[in-house]
Design an enzyme around this catalytic site. Sequence first.
Site, PDB file in Angstrom:
ATOM      1  N   ASP A  11      -1.123  -2.748  10.060  1.00 50.26           N
ATOM      2  CA  ASP A  11      -0.874  -1.371   9.646  1.00 50.26           C
ATOM      3  C   ASP A  11      -1.213  -1.262   8.171  1.00 50.26           C
ATOM      4  O   ASP A  11      -0.744  -2.079   7.377  1.00 50.26           O
ATOM      5  CB  ASP A  11       0.637  -1.086   9.751  1.00 50.26           C
ATOM      6  CG  ASP A  11       0.977  -0.016  10.730  1.00 50.26           C
ATOM      7  OD1 ASP A  11       0.075   0.655  11.249  1.00 50.26           O
ATOM      8  OD2 ASP A  11       2.186   0.149  10.968  1.00 50.26           O
ATOM      9  N   ARG A  48      -7.129  -4.192  15.713  1.00 46.39           N
ATOM     10  CA  ARG A  48      -5.813  -3.588  15.756  1.00 46.39           C
ATOM     11  C   ARG A  48      -5.324  -3.389  17.184  1.00 46.39           C
ATOM     12  O   ARG A  48      -5.996  -2.809  18.022  1.00 46.39           O
ATOM     13  CB  ARG A  48      -5.820  -2.227  15.067  1.00 46.39           C
ATOM     14  CG  ARG A  48      -4.477  -1.527  15.185  1.00 46.39           C
ATOM     15  CD  ARG A  48      -4.460  -0.278  14.341  1.00 46.39           C
ATOM     16  NE  ARG A  48      -3.288   0.533  14.632  1.00 46.39           N
ATOM     17  CZ  ARG A  48      -2.403   0.864  13.707  1.00 46.39           C
ATOM     18  NH1 ARG A  48      -2.548   0.456  12.478  1.00 46.39           N
ATOM     19  NH2 ARG A  48      -1.393   1.626  14.024  1.00 46.39           N
ATOM     20  N   ARG A  90       2.388  -4.744  16.169  1.00 41.06           N
ATOM     21  CA  ARG A  90       1.011  -4.383  15.828  1.00 41.06           C
ATOM     22  C   ARG A  90       0.364  -5.469  14.965  1.00 41.06           C
ATOM     23  O   ARG A  90       1.045  -6.179  14.230  1.00 41.06           O
ATOM     24  CB  ARG A  90       0.942  -3.022  15.127  1.00 41.06           C
ATOM     25  CG  ARG A  90       1.618  -2.935  13.798  1.00 41.06           C
ATOM     26  CD  ARG A  90       2.966  -2.205  13.719  1.00 41.06           C
ATOM     27  NE  ARG A  90       3.354  -1.252  14.724  1.00 41.06           N
ATOM     28  CZ  ARG A  90       3.180   0.066  14.613  1.00 41.06           C
ATOM     29  NH1 ARG A  90       2.610   0.595  13.566  1.00 41.06           N
ATOM     30  NH2 ARG A  90       3.615   0.856  15.563  1.00 41.06           N
ATOM     31  N   ASP A 121      -0.886   1.723   5.481  1.00 39.44           N
ATOM     32  CA  ASP A 121      -0.429   3.096   5.261  1.00 39.44           C
ATOM     33  C   ASP A 121      -0.573   3.471   3.790  1.00 39.44           C
ATOM     34  O   ASP A 121      -0.148   2.714   2.909  1.00 39.44           O
ATOM     35  CB  ASP A 121       1.057   3.228   5.629  1.00 39.44           C
ATOM     36  CG  ASP A 121       1.316   3.101   7.121  1.00 39.44           C
ATOM     37  OD1 ASP A 121       0.383   3.314   7.912  1.00 39.44           O
ATOM     38  OD2 ASP A 121       2.460   2.792   7.485  1.00 39.44           O
TER      39      ASP A 121
HETATM   40  N1  ROI Z   1       9.220  -2.816  10.698  1.00 37.08           N
HETATM   41  C1  ROI Z   1       9.003  -3.639   9.674  1.00 37.08           C
HETATM   42  N2  ROI Z   1       9.966  -4.476   9.305  1.00 37.08           N
HETATM   43  N3  ROI Z   1       7.830  -3.629   8.985  1.00 37.08           N
HETATM   44  C2  ROI Z   1       6.825  -2.788   9.317  1.00 37.08           C
HETATM   45  O1  ROI Z   1       5.763  -2.797   8.672  1.00 37.08           O
HETATM   46  C3  ROI Z   1       7.019  -1.901  10.393  1.00 37.08           C
HETATM   47  N4  ROI Z   1       6.055  -1.017  10.778  1.00 37.08           N
HETATM   48  C4  ROI Z   1       6.244  -0.156  11.767  1.00 37.08           C
HETATM   49  C5  ROI Z   1       7.550  -0.081  12.535  1.00 37.08           C
HETATM   50  C6  ROI Z   1       7.255  -0.246  14.013  1.00 37.08           C
HETATM   51  C7  ROI Z   1       8.166   1.283  12.268  1.00 37.08           C
HETATM   52  N5  ROI Z   1       8.481  -1.092  12.138  1.00 37.08           N
HETATM   53  C8  ROI Z   1       8.255  -1.944  11.078  1.00 37.08           C
HETATM   54  O2  ROI Z   1       5.282   0.676  12.078  1.00 37.08           O
END
Ligand code: ROI
Length: 162
Positions: free
Chosen positions: A95, A83, A92, A97
């Site tokens: 992620d 990561r 990144r 979540d």
């Molecule tokens: N924007 C998109 N389109 N998809 C994401 O998963 C995503 N994840 C984030 C931030 C930077 C807020 N923007 C994102 O963490």
Amino acid sequence: MVIAYIALGSNLNQPVQQLNAAIEAMAVLPQTQVLAVSSFYRSKPLGPQDQPDYVNAVAKLQTELAPLALLDALQQIENQQGRVRLRHWGERTLDLDILLYGQRVIQSERLTIPHYDMRNREFVIIPLYEIDSDLILPDGVKLSDLMKNIKNNKMTLVIQNK
Ligand code: ROI
């Protein structure tokens, strides 16, 4: 046994492969099964626009892991896949979540469930709806009503119906 929904996102180092590797890693977590995975969608970044588009998806898990154990496991997968986070709200590699954990509402130092911004993010709502169109959030809000608020879906399909 609890049903949990996980949002997956990546915009670095071959995002589709990042998501596929994360799904394989979730499938071998202890006391956990992957019940469903949405299509993969390409989305414009939420946040700074000078970063690559994201690939996003949602996975449905059945798990006996407690919320913090699940969080630890997901963070371990993020770290295993090298990561990188270059800046706040920036690009990144991966992620993961936790969007929902059963009907639980959790506000602790490490966890906010439901995810604090999930209802505003089309890259979460649309894949979630694809998996479970009759989902109801812990506060009684119907996912189908959140779908109606999405004005114009700017996402494109990358991989259909995983
Ligand atoms: N924007 C998109 N389109 N998809 C994401 O998963 C995503 N994840 C984030 C931030 C930077 C807020 N923007 C994102 O963490």
